[in-house]
Scaffold this motif. Structure first.
Motif, PDB file in Angstrom:
ATOM      1  N   VAL A 134       0.842  -1.199   0.000  1.00  0.00           N
ATOM      2  CA  VAL A 134       0.000   0.000   0.000  1.00  0.00           C
ATOM      3  C   VAL A 134       0.873   1.243   0.000  1.00  0.00           C
ATOM      4  CG1 VAL A 134      -1.845  -1.194   1.239  1.00  0.00           C
ATOM      5  CG2 VAL A 134      -0.135   0.115   2.525  1.00  0.00           C
ATOM      6  N   ASP A 135       0.298   2.368  -0.416  1.00  0.00           N
ATOM      7  CA  ASP A 135       1.028   3.638  -0.356  1.00  0.00           C
ATOM      8  C   ASP A 135       0.051   4.766  -0.077  1.00  0.00           C
ATOM      9  OD1 ASP A 135       0.214   4.896  -3.081  1.00  0.00           O
ATOM     10  OD2 ASP A 135       0.984   2.941  -3.679  1.00  0.00           O
ATOM     11  N   PHE A 136       0.599   5.844   0.483  1.00  0.00           N
ATOM     12  CA  PHE A 136      -0.241   6.995   0.817  1.00  0.00           C
ATOM     13  C   PHE A 136       0.626   8.216   1.111  1.00  0.00           C
ATOM     14  CE2 PHE A 136       0.542   4.541   4.683  1.00  0.00           C
ATOM     15  CZ  PHE A 136       0.979   5.491   5.589  1.00  0.00           C
ATOM     16  N   TRP A 137      -0.025   9.373   1.120  1.00  0.00           N
ATOM     17  CA  TRP A 137       0.612  10.622   1.544  1.00  0.00           C
ATOM     18  C   TRP A 137       0.276  10.859   3.002  1.00  0.00           C
ATOM     19  CZ3 TRP A 137       3.992  12.902  -1.617  1.00  0.00           C
ATOM     20  CH2 TRP A 137       3.887  12.666  -2.997  1.00  0.00           C
ATOM     21  N   GLY A 138       1.260  11.313   3.781  1.00  0.00           N
ATOM     22  CA  GLY A 138       1.022  11.561   5.194  1.00  0.00           C
ATOM     23  C   GLY A 138       1.680  12.840   5.676  1.00  0.00           C
ATOM     24  N   SER A 139       1.231  13.295   6.821  1.00  0.00           N
ATOM     25  CA  SER A 139       1.770  14.531   7.399  1.00  0.00           C
ATOM     26  C   SER A 139       2.940  14.270   8.330  1.00  0.00           C
ATOM     27  CB  SER A 139       0.671  15.288   8.152  1.00  0.00           C
ATOM     28  OG  SER A 139       0.137  14.468   9.189  1.00  0.00           O
ATOM     29  N   GLU A 140       3.200  12.992   8.633  1.00  0.00           N
ATOM     30  CA  GLU A 140       4.309  12.667   9.521  1.00  0.00           C
ATOM     31  C   GLU A 140       5.118  11.500   8.980  1.00  0.00           C
ATOM     32  OE1 GLU A 140       2.917  10.423  13.214  1.00  0.00           O
ATOM     33  OE2 GLU A 140       1.058  11.437  12.584  1.00  0.00           O
ATOM     34  N   GLU A 141       6.384  11.456   9.360  1.00  0.00           N
ATOM     35  CA  GLU A 141       7.274  10.396   8.914  1.00  0.00           C
ATOM     36  C   GLU A 141       6.891   9.081   9.587  1.00  0.00           C
ATOM     37  OE1 GLU A 141      12.086   9.533   8.470  1.00  0.00           O
ATOM     38  OE2 GLU A 141      11.367  11.078   9.851  1.00  0.00           O
ATOM     39  N   CYS A 142       6.938   8.000   8.809  1.00  0.00           N
ATOM     40  CA  CYS A 142       6.634   6.675   9.347  1.00  0.00           C
ATOM     41  C   CYS A 142       7.864   5.779   9.245  1.00  0.00           C
ATOM     42  CB  CYS A 142       5.480   6.038   8.566  1.00  0.00           C
ATOM     43  SG  CYS A 142       3.888   6.844   8.803  1.00  0.00           S
TER      44      CYS A 142
END
Length: 210
Positions: free
Chosen positions: A174-182
């Motif tokens: 899966v992939d996505f845009w996020g506001s924080e580093e994972c």
């Protein structure tokens, strides 16, 4: 001045090792003005070659430099097949050189980024192979999902001002845009945005639970 391929490629590996990666430009201390905390890789390589100083370049750096040079020499097959881009063609041209002179400053700058470029290229190929043998996430577009993901890669996209995350979720990718580093393994809640033909699943409205 003349330099061997071992000296030039070894210098590139040493700079990458010392900097713990590739930096195109100098990195400055945010807390103390005028203090450089990491010197650009290309600057390190050029400075060592100009001064004919190789004390920081180890035998292991030389060996790894040879491996990286061989890797880019392998791009000859891509060139013959007409499947090579401009950057790869330039890397191949440099890899085919046995000697350099003090006039090859542009080549030194390119070589300085090639250790990192090889790692990125290998990681991309490994991810493509993993995706090819993965299974599509068992969820329809619009479904809400929750579970643990194992982060494969996470990088900051300056254009979007967000983190781009690619991760394993069970046997799926899966992939996505996020506001924080994972990093590592995290638990998320999300919504399925798209199911792609390459077996990957795009998520949105992602909330990191911990």
């Amino acid at each position: 001045m003349q330099f061997t391929a071992d000296q030039v490629w070894g210098a590139a590996v040493a700079a990458d090792r010392i900097n713990e990666g590739y930096f195109k430009e100098d990195q400055w201390d945010a807390a103390e003005a005028g203090v450089v905390i990491k010197t650009a890789n290309k600057t390190m390589v050029k400075n060592w070659l100009r001064a004919n100083s190789f004390s920081l370049i180890t035998a292991a750096d030389i060996d790894q430099g040879r491996e990286i040079r061989n890797y880019f020499n392998g791009f000859l097959l891509k060139e013959i097949a007409g499947k090579i881009n401009d950057f790869e063609r330039q890397a191949l041209k440099i890899a085919q050189k046995d000697e350099f002179t003090g006039r090859d400053m542009y080549d030194f700058a390119v070589v300085s980024c090639l250790p990192a470029a090889m790692l990125r290229d290998q990681a991309k190929k490994e991810l493509s192979t993993e995706i090819r043998f993965s299974t599509q996430l068992a969820a329809a577009v619009g479904d809400r999902i929750q579970g643990d993901i194992e982060v494969i890669k996470c990088y900051w996209n300056q254009n979007y001002g967000k983190w781009r995350v690619t991760a394993r979720m069970g046997e799926s990718v899966v992939d996505f845009w996020g506001s924080e580093e994972c990093k590592g393994t995290v638990s998320i809640k999300a919504k399925v945005k798209a199911q792609r033909g390459d077996n990957t699943t795009q998520l949105n409205y992602v909330k990191v639970l911990g």
